[in-house]
Design a protein around this motif. Structure first.
Motif, PDB file in Angstrom:
ATOM      1  N   VAL A  57      50.941  45.019  38.552  1.00  0.00           N
ATOM      2  CA  VAL A  57      50.582  45.132  39.972  1.00  0.00           C
ATOM      3  C   VAL A  57      49.128  44.726  40.217  1.00  0.00           C
ATOM      4  N   ALA A  58      48.528  44.008  39.254  1.00  0.00           N
ATOM      5  CA  ALA A  58      47.148  43.563  39.436  1.00  0.00           C
ATOM      6  C   ALA A  58      47.074  42.599  40.612  1.00  0.00           C
ATOM      7  N   GLY A  59      46.030  42.739  41.421  1.00  0.00           N
ATOM      8  CA  GLY A  59      45.885  41.882  42.587  1.00  0.00           C
ATOM      9  C   GLY A  59      44.458  41.854  43.081  1.00  0.00           C
ATOM     10  N   PRO A  60      44.159  41.022  44.078  1.00  0.00           N
ATOM     11  CA  PRO A  60      42.791  40.886  44.590  1.00  0.00           C
ATOM     12  C   PRO A  60      42.227  42.176  45.182  1.00  0.00           C
ATOM     13  N   LEU A  61      43.091  43.004  45.797  1.00  0.00           N
ATOM     14  CA  LEU A  61      42.601  44.266  46.356  1.00  0.00           C
ATOM     15  C   LEU A  61      42.066  45.159  45.257  1.00  0.00           C
ATOM     16  N   GLY A  62      42.811  45.263  44.177  1.00  0.00           N
ATOM     17  CA  GLY A  62      42.378  46.099  43.062  1.00  0.00           C
ATOM     18  C   GLY A  62      41.081  45.600  42.448  1.00  0.00           C
ATOM     19  N   VAL A  63      40.917  44.282  42.369  1.00  0.00           N
ATOM     20  CA  VAL A  63      39.694  43.700  41.815  1.00  0.00           C
ATOM     21  C   VAL A  63      38.486  44.091  42.658  1.00  0.00           C
ATOM     22  N   GLN A  64      38.627  43.995  43.975  1.00  0.00           N
ATOM     23  CA  GLN A  64      37.514  44.327  44.863  1.00  0.00           C
ATOM     24  C   GLN A  64      37.211  45.823  44.839  1.00  0.00           C
ATOM     25  N   LEU A  65      38.255  46.648  44.855  1.00  0.00           N
ATOM     26  CA  LEU A  65      38.052  48.097  44.797  1.00  0.00           C
ATOM     27  C   LEU A  65      37.357  48.498  43.499  1.00  0.00           C
ATOM     28  N   ASP A  66      37.755  47.867  42.413  1.00  0.00           N
ATOM     29  CA  ASP A  66      37.181  48.179  41.112  1.00  0.00           C
ATOM     30  C   ASP A  66      35.682  47.898  41.103  1.00  0.00           C
ATOM     31  N   SER A  67      35.299  46.751  41.638  1.00  0.00           N
ATOM     32  CA  SER A  67      33.882  46.397  41.665  1.00  0.00           C
ATOM     33  C   SER A  67      33.082  47.320  42.581  1.00  0.00           C
ATOM     34  N   LEU A  68      33.664  47.689  43.712  1.00  0.00           N
ATOM     35  CA  LEU A  68      32.970  48.588  44.637  1.00  0.00           C
ATOM     36  C   LEU A  68      32.769  49.964  44.014  1.00  0.00           C
ATOM     37  N   ALA A  69      33.785  50.449  43.293  1.00  0.00           N
ATOM     38  CA  ALA A  69      33.654  51.745  42.619  1.00  0.00           C
ATOM     39  C   ALA A  69      32.612  51.676  41.508  1.00  0.00           C
ATOM     40  N   CYS A 119      24.735  44.949  40.725  1.00  0.00           N
ATOM     41  CA  CYS A 119      25.435  44.351  41.865  1.00  0.00           C
ATOM     42  C   CYS A 119      25.702  42.865  41.615  1.00  0.00           C
ATOM     43  N   TYR A 120      24.667  42.167  41.160  1.00  0.00           N
ATOM     44  CA  TYR A 120      24.808  40.731  40.880  1.00  0.00           C
ATOM     45  C   TYR A 120      25.807  40.502  39.756  1.00  0.00           C
ATOM     46  N   ARG A 121      25.726  41.344  38.731  1.00  0.00           N
ATOM     47  CA  ARG A 121      26.639  41.239  37.589  1.00  0.00           C
ATOM     48  C   ARG A 121      28.096  41.407  38.027  1.00  0.00           C
ATOM     49  N   LEU A 122      28.372  42.403  38.844  1.00  0.00           N
ATOM     50  CA  LEU A 122      29.741  42.682  39.284  1.00  0.00           C
ATOM     51  C   LEU A 122      30.294  41.554  40.143  1.00  0.00           C
ATOM     52  N   ALA A 123      29.454  41.016  41.033  1.00  0.00           N
ATOM     53  CA  ALA A 123      29.897  39.912  41.874  1.00  0.00           C
ATOM     54  C   ALA A 123      30.182  38.677  41.030  1.00  0.00           C
ATOM     55  N   LYS A 124      29.309  38.405  40.065  1.00  0.00           N
ATOM     56  CA  LYS A 124      29.489  37.246  39.197  1.00  0.00           C
ATOM     57  C   LYS A 124      30.727  37.389  38.315  1.00  0.00           C
ATOM     58  N   PHE A 125      30.988  38.623  37.858  1.00  0.00           N
ATOM     59  CA  PHE A 125      32.142  38.880  37.004  1.00  0.00           C
ATOM     60  C   PHE A 125      33.449  38.563  37.728  1.00  0.00           C
ATOM     61  N   ASN A 126      33.506  38.850  39.016  1.00  0.00           N
ATOM     62  CA  ASN A 126      34.738  38.642  39.783  1.00  0.00           C
ATOM     63  C   ASN A 126      35.131  37.183  39.903  1.00  0.00           C
ATOM     64  N   ILE A 127      34.167  36.279  39.771  1.00  0.00           N
ATOM     65  CA  ILE A 127      34.485  34.861  39.911  1.00  0.00           C
ATOM     66  C   ILE A 127      34.342  34.093  38.598  1.00  0.00           C
ATOM     67  N   ASP A 128      34.047  34.811  37.517  1.00  0.00           N
ATOM     68  CA  ASP A 128      33.876  34.183  36.202  1.00  0.00           C
ATOM     69  C   ASP A 128      35.169  34.316  35.410  1.00  0.00           C
ATOM     70  N   GLU A 129      35.855  33.206  35.187  1.00  0.00           N
ATOM     71  CA  GLU A 129      37.142  33.218  34.496  1.00  0.00           C
ATOM     72  C   GLU A 129      36.986  33.222  32.978  1.00  0.00           C
ATOM     73  N   ARG A 130      35.759  33.231  32.480  1.00  0.00           N
ATOM     74  CA  ARG A 130      35.528  33.207  31.035  1.00  0.00           C
ATOM     75  C   ARG A 130      35.590  34.595  30.403  1.00  0.00           C
ATOM     76  N   GLN A 131      35.629  35.652  31.215  1.00  0.00           N
ATOM     77  CA  GLN A 131      35.472  37.003  30.689  1.00  0.00           C
ATOM     78  C   GLN A 131      36.761  37.815  30.744  1.00  0.00           C
ATOM     79  N   SER A 132      37.861  37.199  30.364  1.00  0.00           N
ATOM     80  CA  SER A 132      39.141  37.905  30.380  1.00  0.00           C
ATOM     81  C   SER A 132      39.323  38.811  29.163  1.00  0.00           C
ATOM     82  N   ASP A 133      38.916  38.333  27.975  1.00  0.00           N
ATOM     83  CA  ASP A 133      39.088  39.118  26.754  1.00  0.00           C
ATOM     84  C   ASP A 133      37.772  39.665  26.199  1.00  0.00           C
ATOM     85  N   SER A 134      36.671  39.012  26.515  1.00  0.00           N
ATOM     86  CA  SER A 134      35.356  39.459  26.053  1.00  0.00           C
ATOM     87  C   SER A 134      34.381  39.342  27.218  1.00  0.00           C
ATOM     88  N   PHE A 135      33.126  39.687  26.962  1.00  0.00           N
ATOM     89  CA  PHE A 135      32.142  39.718  28.039  1.00  0.00           C
ATOM     90  C   PHE A 135      31.020  38.724  27.791  1.00  0.00           C
TER      91      PHE A 135
END
Length: 248
Positions: A57-69, A119-135
């Motif tokens: 059930v992963a989706g864009p809403l969950g991604v945004q909520l996760d970053s805000l939390a 804040c910058y890190r979280l925003a960048k993470f949401n659009i960075d497709e390189r960090q699926s398995d590692s950081f």
């Protein structure tokens, strides 16, 4: 909407609630409880993603909520803790910016540079497709653990005057703040902590780090927390150098 689709977001809300409580604890100078609630928030943060993947059930809403939390639990809380640590420093308390009505704006507001970096890190993470398995760069939860553990180290080692003076030293606190904000956003690949199958040859670095972390926690207790975060970054840098040389 199926109930299972709501479960990941429920855990995200619990993460946010834990961060809110941690903020109150920092305001009341209860740094131990602030640390515990940050840990609880990180626990919920792990399981919101776990259940989202498990239930599909992963989706864009969950991604945004996760970053805000995370912005509260792993961004605002550590910034507030650093603000409090800087306020303890007599050097900071004697330096003001501005005159007259603005004298109360002390330099210890610099502690919130950590919040800006998160804040910058979280925003960048949401659009960075390189960090699926590692950081790439230190995750905000790890940084939050590092910062929020510092007041507990001071309390645990209050008999060590030199260590206490270091942890409330102006230069040290500014350096930690700036390094913290930088490492969260630096292009430094960090090795994955996920062990998908037990293979010592494949996961020897992860196993070594896990065993070392357990030993440090057993012998050093709260002092081990910031040390583990530092070791994680340093081992990753060393691993990157070794892998780069091996590929040449």
């Amino acid at each position: 909407m199926k109930i299972k689709a709501l479960i990941p977001n429920l855990f995200t809300m619990l993460n946010l609630f834990s961060g809110c409580v941690a903020l109150v604890m920092v305001a009341d100078y209860k740094f131990d409880w602030a640390f515990y609630f940050v840990c609880l928030g990180i626990f919920f943060d792990f399981f919101d993603g776990f259940f989202a993947r498990k239930f599909g059930v992963a989706g864009p809403l969950g991604v945004q909520l996760d970053s805000l939390a995370d912005m509260v639990t792993s961004g605002l809380v550590p910034g507030f803790v650093m603000y409090r640590l800087m306020a303890f420093s007599k050097e900071f308390m004697s330096v003001t910016v501005g005159v007259g009505a603005f004298d109360y704006y002390k330099l210890y507001f610099l502690g919130f540079i950590i919040t800006l970096g998160a804040c910058y890190r979280l925003a960048k993470f949401n659009i960075d497709e390189r960090q699926s398995d590692s950081f790439i760069g230190l995750p905000t939860p790890a940084n939050a653990l590092f910062i929020t553990s510092l007041p507990l180290v001071i309390t645990a080692y209050e008999h060590n005057q030199q260590l206490v003076e270091l942890f409330i030293n102006k230069t040290f606190l500014v350096a930690i703040t700036l390094i913290s904000a930088y490492v969260m956003n630096a292009e430094i690949p960090l090795f994955s902590l996920k062990i998908k199958n037990f293979s010592f040859a494949k996961y020897k670095l992860q196993i070594f780090f896990l065993v070392l972390s357990i030993l440090l926690l057993f012998f050093l207790q709260i002092l081990a927390v910031p040390l583990i975060i530092i070791i994680y970054v340093l081992l990753s840098v060393f691993n990157n150098i070794v892998n780069k040389k091996a590929s040449v």
